[in-house]
Design a protein around this motif. Structure first.
Motif, PDB file in Angstrom:
ATOM      1  N   SER A   1       0.850  -1.187   0.000  1.00  0.00           N
ATOM      2  CA  SER A   1       0.000   0.000   0.000  1.00  0.00           C
ATOM      3  C   SER A   1       0.888   1.241   0.000  1.00  0.00           C
ATOM      4  CB  SER A   1      -0.919   0.003   1.218  1.00  0.00           C
ATOM      5  OG  SER A   1      -0.148   0.021   2.407  1.00  0.00           O
ATOM      6  N   LEU A   2       0.292   2.366  -0.293  1.00  0.00           N
ATOM      7  CA  LEU A   2       1.012   3.637  -0.265  1.00  0.00           C
ATOM      8  C   LEU A   2       0.727   4.339   1.054  1.00  0.00           C
ATOM      9  CD1 LEU A   2       0.350   4.918  -3.885  1.00  0.00           C
ATOM     10  CD2 LEU A   2       2.384   3.792  -3.005  1.00  0.00           C
ATOM     11  N   VAL A   3       1.773   4.855   1.671  1.00  0.00           N
ATOM     12  CA  VAL A   3       1.639   5.576   2.940  1.00  0.00           C
ATOM     13  C   VAL A   3       2.228   6.969   2.753  1.00  0.00           C
ATOM     14  CG1 VAL A   3       1.669   3.510   4.382  1.00  0.00           C
ATOM     15  CG2 VAL A   3       3.819   4.630   3.808  1.00  0.00           C
ATOM     16  N   GLU A   4       1.861   7.861   3.660  1.00  0.00           N
ATOM     17  CA  GLU A   4       2.383   9.222   3.576  1.00  0.00           C
ATOM     18  C   GLU A   4       3.835   9.238   4.039  1.00  0.00           C
ATOM     19  OE1 GLU A   4      -0.043  12.146   5.467  1.00  0.00           O
ATOM     20  OE2 GLU A   4      -1.857  11.387   4.531  1.00  0.00           O
ATOM     21  N   GLY A   5       4.655   9.923   3.292  1.00  0.00           N
ATOM     22  CA  GLY A   5       6.061  10.069   3.634  1.00  0.00           C
ATOM     23  C   GLY A   5       6.545  11.435   3.196  1.00  0.00           C
ATOM     24  N   LYS A   6       7.868  11.647   3.272  1.00  0.00           N
ATOM     25  CA  LYS A   6       8.439  12.921   2.871  1.00  0.00           C
ATOM     26  C   LYS A   6       9.665  12.672   2.013  1.00  0.00           C
ATOM     27  CE  LYS A   6       6.862  15.708   6.706  1.00  0.00           C
ATOM     28  NZ  LYS A   6       7.219  16.613   7.791  1.00  0.00           N
ATOM     29  N   THR A   7       9.870  13.555   1.059  1.00  0.00           N
ATOM     30  CA  THR A   7      11.079  13.512   0.242  1.00  0.00           C
ATOM     31  C   THR A   7      12.240  14.059   1.075  1.00  0.00           C
ATOM     32  OG1 THR A   7      10.747  15.731  -0.645  1.00  0.00           O
ATOM     33  CG2 THR A   7       9.730  13.917  -1.862  1.00  0.00           C
ATOM     34  N   PRO A   8      13.478  13.877   0.625  1.00  0.00           N
ATOM     35  CA  PRO A   8      14.612  14.454   1.375  1.00  0.00           C
ATOM     36  C   PRO A   8      14.511  15.968   1.572  1.00  0.00           C
ATOM     37  CG  PRO A   8      15.404  12.901  -0.257  1.00  0.00           C
ATOM     38  CD  PRO A   8      13.923  13.047  -0.487  1.00  0.00           C
ATOM     39  N   GLU A   9      13.769  16.638   0.685  1.00  0.00           N
ATOM     40  CA  GLU A   9      13.581  18.089   0.824  1.00  0.00           C
ATOM     41  C   GLU A   9      12.462  18.432   1.803  1.00  0.00           C
ATOM     42  OE1 GLU A   9      13.439  16.595  -2.362  1.00  0.00           O
ATOM     43  OE2 GLU A   9      15.584  16.918  -2.624  1.00  0.00           O
ATOM     44  N   GLY A  10      11.732  17.430   2.302  1.00  0.00           N
ATOM     45  CA  GLY A  10      10.658  17.656   3.259  1.00  0.00           C
ATOM     46  C   GLY A  10       9.278  17.813   2.649  1.00  0.00           C
ATOM     47  N   VAL A  11       9.132  17.522   1.368  1.00  0.00           N
ATOM     48  CA  VAL A  11       7.839  17.652   0.699  1.00  0.00           C
ATOM     49  C   VAL A  11       7.015  16.386   0.951  1.00  0.00           C
ATOM     50  CG1 VAL A  11       6.709  17.952  -1.527  1.00  0.00           C
ATOM     51  CG2 VAL A  11       8.882  19.100  -1.078  1.00  0.00           C
ATOM     52  N   PRO A  12       5.756  16.522   1.423  1.00  0.00           N
ATOM     53  CA  PRO A  12       4.922  15.334   1.646  1.00  0.00           C
ATOM     54  C   PRO A  12       4.635  14.604   0.336  1.00  0.00           C
ATOM     55  CG  PRO A  12       3.942  17.276   2.658  1.00  0.00           C
ATOM     56  CD  PRO A  12       5.098  17.750   1.829  1.00  0.00           C
ATOM     57  N   THR A  13       4.699  13.274   0.376  1.00  0.00           N
ATOM     58  CA  THR A  13       4.450  12.455  -0.806  1.00  0.00           C
ATOM     59  C   THR A  13       3.969  11.075  -0.371  1.00  0.00           C
ATOM     60  OG1 THR A  13       5.400  11.644  -2.868  1.00  0.00           O
ATOM     61  CG2 THR A  13       6.828  11.614  -0.950  1.00  0.00           C
ATOM     62  N   LEU A  14       3.491  10.284  -1.317  1.00  0.00           N
ATOM     63  CA  LEU A  14       3.090   8.914  -1.043  1.00  0.00           C
ATOM     64  C   LEU A  14       4.227   7.984  -1.446  1.00  0.00           C
ATOM     65  CD1 LEU A  14      -0.595   8.898  -2.324  1.00  0.00           C
ATOM     66  CD2 LEU A  14       0.186   8.940   0.035  1.00  0.00           C
ATOM     67  N   ILE A  15       4.577   7.048  -0.546  1.00  0.00           N
ATOM     68  CA  ILE A  15       5.631   6.077  -0.813  1.00  0.00           C
ATOM     69  C   ILE A  15       5.115   4.686  -0.475  1.00  0.00           C
ATOM     70  CG2 ILE A  15       7.545   7.685  -0.433  1.00  0.00           C
ATOM     71  CD1 ILE A  15       7.806   6.483   2.394  1.00  0.00           C
ATOM     72  N   GLU A  16       5.805   3.643  -0.973  1.00  0.00           N
ATOM     73  CA  GLU A  16       5.409   2.269  -0.668  1.00  0.00           C
ATOM     74  C   GLU A  16       5.660   1.994   0.814  1.00  0.00           C
ATOM     75  OE1 GLU A  16       7.750   2.698  -3.215  1.00  0.00           O
ATOM     76  OE2 GLU A  16       6.405   2.476  -4.907  1.00  0.00           O
ATOM     77  N   SER A  17       4.753   1.245   1.437  1.00  0.00           N
ATOM     78  CA  SER A  17       4.953   0.869   2.828  1.00  0.00           C
ATOM     79  C   SER A  17       6.070  -0.171   2.920  1.00  0.00           C
ATOM     80  CB  SER A  17       3.654   0.322   3.422  1.00  0.00           C
ATOM     81  OG  SER A  17       3.302  -0.889   2.786  1.00  0.00           O
ATOM     82  N   ASP A  18       6.561  -0.394   4.125  1.00  0.00           N
ATOM     83  CA  ASP A  18       7.659  -1.338   4.330  1.00  0.00           C
ATOM     84  C   ASP A  18       7.197  -2.787   4.391  1.00  0.00           C
ATOM     85  OD1 ASP A  18       9.449   0.762   4.413  1.00  0.00           O
ATOM     86  OD2 ASP A  18       9.354   0.941   6.591  1.00  0.00           O
ATOM     87  N   THR A  19       5.943  -3.007   4.760  1.00  0.00           N
ATOM     88  CA  THR A  19       5.431  -4.372   4.889  1.00  0.00           C
ATOM     89  C   THR A  19       4.364  -4.625   3.834  1.00  0.00           C
ATOM     90  OG1 THR A  19       3.814  -3.627   6.514  1.00  0.00           O
ATOM     91  CG2 THR A  19       5.883  -4.502   7.366  1.00  0.00           C
ATOM     92  N   PRO A  20       4.401  -5.809   3.214  1.00  0.00           N
ATOM     93  CA  PRO A  20       3.397  -6.105   2.183  1.00  0.00           C
ATOM     94  C   PRO A  20       2.009  -6.295   2.784  1.00  0.00           C
ATOM     95  CG  PRO A  20       4.868  -7.984   2.498  1.00  0.00           C
ATOM     96  CD  PRO A  20       5.378  -6.876   3.371  1.00  0.00           C
ATOM     97  N   GLU A  21       1.002  -5.866   2.040  1.00  0.00           N
ATOM     98  CA  GLU A  21      -0.394  -6.063   2.433  1.00  0.00           C
ATOM     99  C   GLU A  21      -0.843  -7.493   2.148  1.00  0.00           C
ATOM    100  OE1 GLU A  21      -2.516  -3.880   3.820  1.00  0.00           O
ATOM    101  OE2 GLU A  21      -1.140  -2.186   3.789  1.00  0.00           O
ATOM    102  N   TYR A  22      -0.329  -8.052   1.052  1.00  0.00           N
ATOM    103  CA  TYR A  22      -0.776  -9.360   0.592  1.00  0.00           C
ATOM    104  C   TYR A  22       0.301  -9.929  -0.322  1.00  0.00           C
ATOM    105  CZ  TYR A  22      -3.862 -12.796  -1.690  1.00  0.00           C
ATOM    106  OH  TYR A  22      -4.420 -13.943  -2.186  1.00  0.00           O
ATOM    107  N   SER A  23       0.452 -11.238  -0.314  1.00  0.00           N
ATOM    108  CA  SER A  23       1.418 -11.915  -1.165  1.00  0.00           C
ATOM    109  C   SER A  23       0.759 -13.163  -1.738  1.00  0.00           C
ATOM    110  CB  SER A  23       2.651 -12.283  -0.337  1.00  0.00           C
ATOM    111  OG  SER A  23       3.575 -12.973  -1.118  1.00  0.00           O
ATOM    112  N   CYS A  24       1.030 -13.468  -3.017  1.00  0.00           N
ATOM    113  CA  CYS A  24       0.399 -14.627  -3.630  1.00  0.00           C
ATOM    114  C   CYS A  24       1.196 -15.081  -4.848  1.00  0.00           C
ATOM    115  CB  CYS A  24      -1.036 -14.304  -4.044  1.00  0.00           C
ATOM    116  SG  CYS A  24      -1.159 -13.067  -5.347  1.00  0.00           S
ATOM    117  N   TRP A  25       0.823 -16.243  -5.375  1.00  0.00           N
ATOM    118  CA  TRP A  25       1.406 -16.754  -6.608  1.00  0.00           C
ATOM    119  C   TRP A  25       0.612 -16.209  -7.776  1.00  0.00           C
ATOM    120  CZ3 TRP A  25       5.978 -18.970  -6.580  1.00  0.00           C
ATOM    121  CH2 TRP A  25       6.428 -19.557  -5.396  1.00  0.00           C
ATOM    122  N   ALA A  26       1.305 -15.951  -8.881  1.00  0.00           N
ATOM    123  CA  ALA A  26       0.661 -15.359 -10.050  1.00  0.00           C
ATOM    124  C   ALA A  26       1.174 -16.013 -11.321  1.00  0.00           C
ATOM    125  CB  ALA A  26       0.935 -13.865 -10.101  1.00  0.00           C
TER     126      ALA A  26
END
Length: 111
Positions: free
Chosen positions: A14-39
């Protein structure tokens, strides 16, 4: 459904709120997966694009996956797919509500 063709492991983040190195708010990938499966990898078209300003061509990956239809898992179209160490955004989500067999995902590489 052909389970023997589902040989690729993918994870959904999922995407979570984070900040760029300059301090601008942005959406980034979370550290833990929401779901995992075979495809099943349906195809991986390599599309060529040309930047109009620089006239330089480049290729973009757009893999398509088929995963098992899950009733109790809601895959959000805003999630990202991680496959073979690379992140992809979901551009198309097609669950088969009729047969409840597979869900097809269209993705494109995150730049």
């Amino acid at each position: 459904m052909r389970l023997t063709h589902m040989t690729e492991r993918i994870e959904f983040y999922s995407l979570v709120e984070g900040k760029t190195p300059e301090g601008v708010p942005t959406l980034i990938e979370s550290d833990t997966p929401e779901y995992s499966c075979w495809a099943e990898l349906l195809n991986t078209p390599m599309r060529e694009f040309k930047d109009p300003t620089t006239k330089v061509g480049f290729r973009r990956e757009s893999p398509n996956f088929a995963i098992k239809f899950e009733v109790n898992i809601h895959i959000d179209s805003m999630w990202r797919v991680k496959w073979r160490g690379k992140f992809y955004e979901i551009t198309g989500l097609d669950p088969d509500f009729d047969k409840r067999n597979v869900t097809k995902l269209e993705c494109k590489a995150v730049e």
